[in-house]
Scaffold this motif. Structure first.
Motif, mmCIF file in Angstrom:
data_model
loop_
_atom_site.group_PDB
_atom_site.id
_atom_site.type_symbol
_atom_site.label_atom_id
_atom_site.label_comp_id
_atom_site.label_asym_id
_atom_site.label_seq_id
_atom_site.Cartn_x
_atom_site.Cartn_y
_atom_site.Cartn_z
ATOM 1 N N GLN A 48 -11.179 -8.285 -5.190
ATOM 2 C CA GLN A 48 -10.056 -9.135 -5.591
ATOM 3 C C GLN A 48 -9.016 -8.374 -6.415
ATOM 4 O O GLN A 48 -7.830 -8.721 -6.403
ATOM 5 C CB GLN A 48 -10.568 -10.329 -6.397
ATOM 6 C CG GLN A 48 -11.364 -11.338 -5.581
ATOM 7 C CD GLN A 48 -11.953 -12.436 -6.444
ATOM 8 O OE1 GLN A 48 -12.004 -12.337 -7.672
ATOM 9 N NE2 GLN A 48 -12.403 -13.510 -5.813
ATOM 10 N N ASN A 49 -9.459 -7.346 -7.133
ATOM 11 C CA ASN A 49 -8.563 -6.595 -8.016
ATOM 12 C C ASN A 49 -8.278 -5.183 -7.491
ATOM 13 O O ASN A 49 -7.965 -4.289 -8.264
ATOM 14 C CB ASN A 49 -9.173 -6.505 -9.418
ATOM 15 C CG ASN A 49 -9.184 -7.836 -10.137
ATOM 16 O OD1 ASN A 49 -8.182 -8.261 -10.697
ATOM 17 N ND2 ASN A 49 -10.331 -8.499 -10.114
ATOM 18 N N GLU A 50 -8.350 -5.011 -6.186
ATOM 19 C CA GLU A 50 -8.153 -3.678 -5.612
ATOM 20 C C GLU A 50 -6.756 -3.132 -5.900
ATOM 21 O O GLU A 50 -6.596 -1.939 -6.186
ATOM 22 C CB GLU A 50 -8.406 -3.720 -4.104
ATOM 23 C CG GLU A 50 -8.406 -2.337 -3.456
ATOM 24 C CD GLU A 50 -9.016 -2.356 -2.071
ATOM 25 O OE1 GLU A 50 -10.237 -2.605 -1.966
ATOM 26 O OE2 GLU A 50 -8.267 -2.136 -1.098
ATOM 27 N N ASN A 51 -5.755 -3.987 -5.834
ATOM 28 C CA ASN A 51 -4.385 -3.521 -6.130
ATOM 29 C C ASN A 51 -4.267 -3.004 -7.560
ATOM 30 O O ASN A 51 -3.563 -2.018 -7.821
ATOM 31 C CB ASN A 51 -3.372 -4.639 -5.885
ATOM 32 C CG ASN A 51 -3.206 -4.969 -4.415
ATOM 33 O OD1 ASN A 51 -3.501 -4.136 -3.555
ATOM 34 N ND2 ASN A 51 -2.742 -6.172 -4.116
ATOM 35 N N LEU A 71 -12.642 3.683 -2.140
ATOM 36 C CA LEU A 71 -11.289 3.224 -2.450
ATOM 37 C C LEU A 71 -10.228 4.253 -2.079
ATOM 38 O O LEU A 71 -9.255 3.939 -1.386
ATOM 39 C CB LEU A 71 -11.188 2.882 -3.943
ATOM 40 C CG LEU A 71 -9.821 2.380 -4.432
ATOM 41 C CD1 LEU A 71 -9.502 1.023 -3.800
ATOM 42 C CD2 LEU A 71 -9.777 2.278 -5.946
ATOM 43 N N VAL A 72 -10.405 5.477 -2.527
ATOM 44 C CA VAL A 72 -9.405 6.533 -2.311
ATOM 45 C C VAL A 72 -9.060 6.738 -0.841
ATOM 46 O O VAL A 72 -7.872 6.801 -0.483
ATOM 47 C CB VAL A 72 -9.871 7.849 -2.974
ATOM 48 C CG1 VAL A 72 -9.045 9.029 -2.481
ATOM 49 C CG2 VAL A 72 -9.782 7.732 -4.494
ATOM 50 N N PRO A 73 -10.037 6.839 0.080
ATOM 51 C CA PRO A 73 -9.695 7.064 1.496
ATOM 52 C C PRO A 73 -8.894 5.936 2.136
ATOM 53 O O PRO A 73 -8.221 6.153 3.151
ATOM 54 C CB PRO A 73 -11.066 7.207 2.173
ATOM 55 C CG PRO A 73 -11.996 7.618 1.089
ATOM 56 C CD PRO A 73 -11.495 6.910 -0.129
ATOM 57 N N LYS A 74 -8.934 4.732 1.542
ATOM 58 C CA LYS A 74 -8.188 3.602 2.102
ATOM 59 C C LYS A 74 -6.692 3.697 1.833
ATOM 60 O O LYS A 74 -5.897 2.978 2.431
ATOM 61 C CB LYS A 74 -8.729 2.288 1.519
ATOM 62 C CG LYS A 74 -10.122 1.928 1.987
ATOM 63 C CD LYS A 74 -10.671 0.720 1.252
ATOM 64 C CE LYS A 74 -9.850 -0.533 1.507
ATOM 65 N NZ LYS A 74 -10.465 -1.716 0.853
ATOM 66 N N TYR A 75 -6.296 4.609 0.928
ATOM 67 C CA TYR A 75 -4.892 4.709 0.538
ATOM 68 C C TYR A 75 -4.398 6.160 0.653
ATOM 69 O O TYR A 75 -4.031 6.781 -0.347
ATOM 70 C CB TYR A 75 -4.696 4.174 -0.882
ATOM 71 C CG TYR A 75 -4.994 2.704 -0.996
ATOM 72 C CD1 TYR A 75 -3.992 1.754 -0.782
ATOM 73 C CD2 TYR A 75 -6.285 2.247 -1.282
ATOM 74 C CE1 TYR A 75 -4.261 0.402 -0.861
ATOM 75 C CE2 TYR A 75 -6.567 0.893 -1.361
ATOM 76 C CZ TYR A 75 -5.549 -0.023 -1.149
ATOM 77 O OH TYR A 75 -5.823 -1.378 -1.224
ATOM 78 N N PRO A 76 -4.362 6.683 1.879
ATOM 79 C CA PRO A 76 -3.902 8.073 2.066
ATOM 80 C C PRO A 76 -2.440 8.257 1.704
ATOM 81 O O PRO A 76 -1.992 9.383 1.493
ATOM 82 C CB PRO A 76 -4.153 8.328 3.558
ATOM 83 C CG PRO A 76 -4.130 6.958 4.182
ATOM 84 C CD PRO A 76 -4.715 6.047 3.155
ATOM 85 N N GLU A 77 -1.679 7.156 1.642
ATOM 86 C CA GLU A 77 -0.272 7.254 1.248
ATOM 87 C C GLU A 77 -0.131 7.566 -0.244
ATOM 88 O O GLU A 77 0.944 7.979 -0.694
ATOM 89 C CB GLU A 77 0.479 5.963 1.585
ATOM 90 C CG GLU A 77 0.090 4.733 0.771
ATOM 91 C CD GLU A 77 -1.100 3.969 1.342
ATOM 92 O OE1 GLU A 77 -1.188 2.755 1.076
ATOM 93 O OE2 GLU A 77 -1.925 4.590 2.035
ATOM 94 N N TYR A 78 -1.202 7.362 -1.009
ATOM 95 C CA TYR A 78 -1.172 7.626 -2.448
ATOM 96 C C TYR A 78 -2.042 8.804 -2.871
ATOM 97 O O TYR A 78 -1.671 9.561 -3.774
ATOM 98 C CB TYR A 78 -1.639 6.389 -3.224
ATOM 99 C CG TYR A 78 -0.648 5.250 -3.251
ATOM 100 C CD1 TYR A 78 0.703 5.477 -3.493
ATOM 101 C CD2 TYR A 78 -1.071 3.942 -3.029
ATOM 102 C CE1 TYR A 78 1.613 4.424 -3.518
ATOM 103 C CE2 TYR A 78 -0.168 2.880 -3.065
ATOM 104 C CZ TYR A 78 1.169 3.131 -3.297
ATOM 105 O OH TYR A 78 2.064 2.091 -3.330
ATOM 106 N N PHE A 79 -3.221 8.941 -2.244
ATOM 107 C CA PHE A 79 -4.205 9.880 -2.766
ATOM 108 C C PHE A 79 -4.632 10.926 -1.744
ATOM 109 O O PHE A 79 -4.735 10.639 -0.552
ATOM 110 C CB PHE A 79 -5.462 9.122 -3.232
ATOM 111 C CG PHE A 79 -5.173 7.947 -4.128
ATOM 112 C CD1 PHE A 79 -4.547 8.124 -5.355
ATOM 113 C CD2 PHE A 79 -5.525 6.658 -3.755
ATOM 114 C CE1 PHE A 79 -4.276 7.056 -6.188
ATOM 115 C CE2 PHE A 79 -5.267 5.574 -4.575
ATOM 116 C CZ PHE A 79 -4.641 5.777 -5.800
#
Length: 401
Positions: free
Chosen positions: A135-138, A178-186
């Motif tokens: 729920q608090n992923e963002n 978590l990190v692999p789900k956001y390649p645009e950031y990490f």
């Protein structure tokens, strides 16, 4: 006593400043000291969490075992590391509901011994914990981006991030899931655990590049219609006094323009007053991002290279007692954000603290079950005694006959 609120500088005009103040301001920062003074209410905030943190530490120890089970005697041998002051059996009796005890063999032909495994209640809590993280992923993503955006070259050691995951509320597996789900950031470079792994920021997000202080100034400007400049809150508890020389230094220091922790300061000298302003801003932001608005100073010290802290950075917290408080509870120096607390309670609670609330509910449910069992036992004993007394009365009556 309030001392130097956000608009402290408005109380000082050039005509009221004593001659030679600018010379004093240029003096060595490290030569200016403020005596440490105990704040019992902020110390109590740490004391309040002592018991449940101990329980959480023991739970993690069991959950990290293969199969999430452990022989009771193995856990007993780890009491000193876990800082358990009582035996494991006593701890289990004091905190029912965390584990189930069962008999099993350590080796195929050995005698059965007591083992511990998570109770059904604890497993339900773990499911709730996972739901709260989702729920608090963002919020988790924004926190991680901010930690990287403040760092030199926008890179932080992945191993160091793992060490502070609980301070900021990151789940155990955030680097893997978590990190692999956001390649645009990490971008994760290397393998965590080998000492040469780094987390790198891929792209800058302006929405994340504003500090708590800047956001607060913007909100006040919006509400009042008057432009409010970002500034620190500077408040001391009643009875706390500092010397005139230090008051004047703080007054001048507060007049310096706020430097965002997200601003590149590679051009600033480490010993400059501007760098002190920026470093205070970094610590303020780090503590603001943390779950409890407090972090042990030794943990902060691990990030000296990433955030450009000097070796003498711990003195900064006592030099700015209106912004920070250093607690000595449990033999560990902990930097606390003074404005985040009212007495011993947090003012604005991080949404991830719902996990703590659920854990406290688990502990309370265990105690409730224990007290109910004790009540039933007492009732059974009372009924047995009444039955025995009634039988004795019947026997006595027959004896009289």
């Amino acid at each position: 006593m309030l001392f130097y609120a956000r608009n402290i500088c408005s109380h000082l005009s050039p005509r009221t400043r004593r001659p030679g103040a600018s010379i004093q301001f240029a003096a060595s920062i490290t030569s200016l000291k403020v005596a440490w003074r105990k704040d019992r209410k902020l110390d109590q905030a740490i004391e309040n969490d002592k018991q449940w943190r101990l329980c959480a530490r023991v739970v993690r120890e069991v959950l990290n075992e293969p199969g999430q089970v452990i022989p009771l005697r193995y856990l007993e041998k780890r009491r000193e590391r876990l800082r358990l002051r009582v035996g494991v059996t006593t701890f289990l009796a004091q905190n029912p509901g965390l584990f189930d005890t069962y008999m099993d063999r350590i080796r195929p032909k050995s005698n059965p011994v007591p083992f511990l495994r998570p109770s059904n209640w604890l497993r339900q809590f773990m499911e709730q914990e996972n739901r709260i993280y989702i729920q608090n992923e963002n919020l988790l993503v924004s926190k991680l981006c901010k930690l990287l955006m403040m760092a030199k070259d926008r890179v932080v050691s992945a191993d160091k991030l793992l060490e502070v995951k609980r301070e900021f509320g990151f789940p155990n597996d955030f680097l893997v899931n978590l990190v692999p789900k956001y390649p645009e950031y990490f971008r994760l470079v290397g393998s965590p655990g080998e000492g040469k792994s780094f987390l790198q920021l891929v792209s800058w997000n302006d929405d994340f590049g504003k500090s708590v202080i800047e956001q607060r100034a913007e909100e006040e400007s919006r509400l009042t219609g008057i432009r409010i400049m970002p500034a620190f809150n500077w408040t001391l508890p009643p009875g706390f006094c500092i010397k005139q020389e230090m008051r004047e230094w703080i007054r001048d220091w507060m007049e310096l323009a706020y430097i965002s922790p997200y601003t590149d300061v590679s051009h600033l000298e480490q010993a400059s007053r501007e760098m002190e302003k920026r470093t205070v801003g970094v610590f303020h932001e780090l503590l603001s991002l943390s779950l409890y608005k407090r972090i042990p100073i030794p943990i902060l010290g691990k990030f000296g290279e990433e955030y450009r802290f000097s070796n003498a950075f711990p003195n900064l917290f006592t030099r700015h007692p209106g912004i920070f408080y250093v607690s000595l509870k449990a033999g560990i120096k902990t930097a606390m954000l003074r404005e985040a607390y009212k007495a011993d309670e947090l003012i604005d609670r991080d949404p991830l603290l719902e996990i703590k609330d659920k854990f406290l509910e688990l502990l309370a449910e265990g105690h409730k079950k224990k007290y109910e069992q004790l009540r039933l036992q007492r009732e059974m004993i009372r009924e047995d005694m009444n039955f025995i007394a009634a039988r004795s009365a019947i026997v006595d009556d027959h004896g009289d006959d």
